[in-house]
Design an enzyme around this catalytic site. Sequence first.
Site, short mmCIF file in Angstrom:
data_model
loop_
_atom_site.label_atom_id
_atom_site.label_comp_id
_atom_site.label_asym_id
_atom_site.label_seq_id
_atom_site.Cartn_x
_atom_site.Cartn_y
_atom_site.Cartn_z
N ARG A 181 3.82 121.82 -19.46
CA ARG A 181 4.03 120.49 -19.72
C ARG A 181 4.28 119.79 -18.35
NH1 ARG A 181 9.37 118.33 -20.28
NH2 ARG A 181 9.37 116.30 -20.91
N HIS B 109 7.80 110.10 -17.51
CA HIS B 109 8.89 110.85 -16.78
C HIS B 109 9.40 110.24 -15.70
CE1 HIS B 109 10.79 115.19 -16.75
NE2 HIS B 109 11.30 114.33 -15.95
N GLU C 214 13.51 112.04 -21.83
CA GLU C 214 14.71 111.66 -21.55
C GLU C 214 15.09 110.07 -21.31
OE1 GLU C 214 16.66 113.97 -18.62
OE2 GLU C 214 16.31 115.89 -19.59
N ASN D 4 15.55 118.96 -24.34
CA ASN D 4 15.95 119.38 -22.79
C ASN D 4 17.36 119.68 -22.89
OD1 ASN D 4 13.52 118.57 -22.46
ND2 ASN D 4 13.99 116.80 -20.92
N TYR E 171 21.00 121.23 -20.75
CA TYR E 171 21.49 121.93 -19.40
C TYR E 171 23.04 122.26 -19.83
CZ TYR E 171 17.18 120.61 -17.16
OH TYR E 171 15.71 120.51 -16.94
N GLU F 263 13.00 121.82 -21.86
CA GLU F 263 13.55 122.10 -20.37
C GLU F 263 14.70 122.71 -20.62
OE1 GLU F 263 14.33 118.51 -18.01
OE2 GLU F 263 12.30 117.74 -18.22
#
Length: 787
Positions: free
Chosen positions: A74, A118, A163, A298, A300, A364
């Site tokens: 990606r 992005h 995002e 995504n 984290y 991600e």
Amino acid sequence: MRFPDGFVWGVSSSAYQIEGAAAEDGRGPSIWDTFSHAPGRIADGSTGDEACDHYHRHAEDVGLMKGLGVRAYRFSVSWSRVLPDGAGKVNAAGLDFYERLTDDLLGQGIAPYATLYHWDLPQALEDRGGWPSRDTAERFADYAAVVHERLGDRVDTWFTINEPWVASFLGYAAGTHAPGRRSAAEAFRSAHHMLLAHGLGAGALREAGARRIGVALNLSPVLTPGQLGDQDQELTPEDAGAVSRIDALLNRQFLDPMLRGSYPPELLEVVERHAGLDHVRDGDLDLIARPIDVLGVNYYAPHVVQAQPSRPGEPAFPGSEGVLFAATPGPATAMGWPIVPSGLTVLLRRLAADHPGLDLMVTENGADFGDGERDAERVAFIEAHVRAAHAAISDGVRLRGFLAWTLMDNFEWADGYRRKFGLVHVDFATQRRAERDSARWFREVIARNGLPAAPRPTLETVAARAGVSRATVSRVVNGEASVRPEVRARVQAAVEELGYVPNQAARSLVTRRTGTVALVLSGPRHDNAALVSAVVQYVTSVLEASGRQVRLMLADSEQSHRRVLAQAEGRHVDGMILLPPDRQDPLAERLAETEVPLVLLGGPLVAAERAGGGPVVAADDAGGGAAVARHLRELGRSRPAVLTGPGAAAGERVRGFLEVFPRAEVSDDAGRLLTGQPEAARTEAVRTHTVRPDAVFAVTDALALEVLGIAREAGLRVPEDLAVAGFGDGEAGRHTLPALTTVAVPVTELALALARSLLSALDGQPVAPSVLPVHLEVRGSTVSGGR
Ligand code: FCB
């Protein structure tokens, strides 16, 4: 642990973070060019002008991906490379680059996944109002069509925007990302226009025949500190309100319009207060809610919040007044982001429940962990998240793939190049790429389509080996008396050779499982504080990712020993990790007598003594001691002293040293116990040891540092008059003058091995003891002019 067939393993990246070639072949500037060139915006003063020079090195980079075996890559397209002014004239040379990249990927059997936005808005569009202006959303749809026209016959998976929360709230409210504005009103308008851009862009792509369309959102479970330990904890109405508001701002602001066609009512109130609602026009939500085929997640870290009435709002979260963003206790990445793998399971389950039928993909996940190529922490982080993803799949979540962030180190936005997220290390002076351990590990995972597990012998394998029936093996294992002695002996031999352990899964039908494991710390450790914190960090994250609760227990007194034993005897925990099993400490032996699987951190001697007990994980203490001795010998030192302390590890270190340096050559008082003596006597002892010999080997760094101090007082030159070496975590002595030669203990690997051994033991698999290699770090305290 296997993943479903067709599960997609891959890596993600973004244009501005890797491409470089900022002014080449007609590319126009983006807001990130402007922002990074403005003074004081990027922590290390860098820009993305060159970044990883991927624009010129894409073939090499695709080769790296091929080497990993990824099925998908990606990447993002730079809008201003394709449309230098954001709209209007198309720059064919820009599209040529993405065509070359796409063809390279396809040539290597890697599916190209294109993200259209992005964060790098063409500066020309920012100058015309940027995302707060509705026009930008319309221009995005045109841009999507232009890119699709060139690549649509080869790219079949498209992500519109990456995002949007980060791009709108860090870019327009907090001002820490490009374009660096600080206005809550503009941030909310930007967010709406990014949603609209997504909808219009998805429409344009669909019309042009795109097969699979998605979006990549930064999503995080929002929890209170209490819920971190216990997800089901009841919340006070105030805390529940705080959680819900932040969840609305962060997650539902994007999920609900896209997937339900409406904004959460509690969010609308906040938006109206800050930005009015004029920018939300009739019909927008229908456009935004055009069906998508895949939701990119995504993940984290979670957001941890609690109500605190007097608190002003956070700049990145306009509307968060009265909410405290709490510091999370426990493990964190180098970036300071808390490590909570179970948050991914929670998140995926929730998305599946709220939006049934929608395909999900982790687009991600990864972590910043310093620069080294031996990156056990990154391995642990991603492994724990892969396990967490697997747990969600086992619950029926439609998770289609896992894309790691990221292939190689790159320009990490406002943090510049200081952050290291790469599976591949990049030396930015030479642009040389080098695989980290995490890259090698990821290759294995991809090749197996899952995590490696030790093969598990079954009753059948034992039966085949012993040449008897399965039923006979079962009778022997269950201790039935009706088996002839010679048959019993044969079966027992086979059981031992194969390392068979009675199937825990079957047992768990009759024994109660608690889902809890204990991590027992017995007393202060003299040898290595870094080890203890690494153990707490990794054991917790790996075991939590496997769905277990971790109970931390102290065992530093008789009373606490009894508590720990009672936990084991009462089977209140499914397993235990104990550190350190000091030889004088009877706790390990007593725990070994209980039924509970136990893993010890300890020296090989302890392992030998406990033969037949649970698995032991240890550093090669003796090997480290021997390495120090060899080093001192090579330096021509002939009268070393050894300063030791209590505990099995210290004993092993000395033993290794004495294997190389015969006792007779070592200064007389070698081996005396120093720790635990009264302060004055102890200082005196260190002094005697320090003044006469030509070298000192201290079994801990702390002791070695004391020696350095005393040598200085006594006017001895280190290393000329006295060479000094310690043993420890390799960190404490890095900053002394001279820096300390020491044996670095692989703390992270030890911690991981402990966690993995316990997981295997809980599964009823045989677990062999592991002794991990240590590494001598030679510095100025033994070699003059050394580092
Ligand atoms: C995500 C971004 C990505 C990178 C990682 C660390 O928020 O999408 O570009 O910065 O974080």
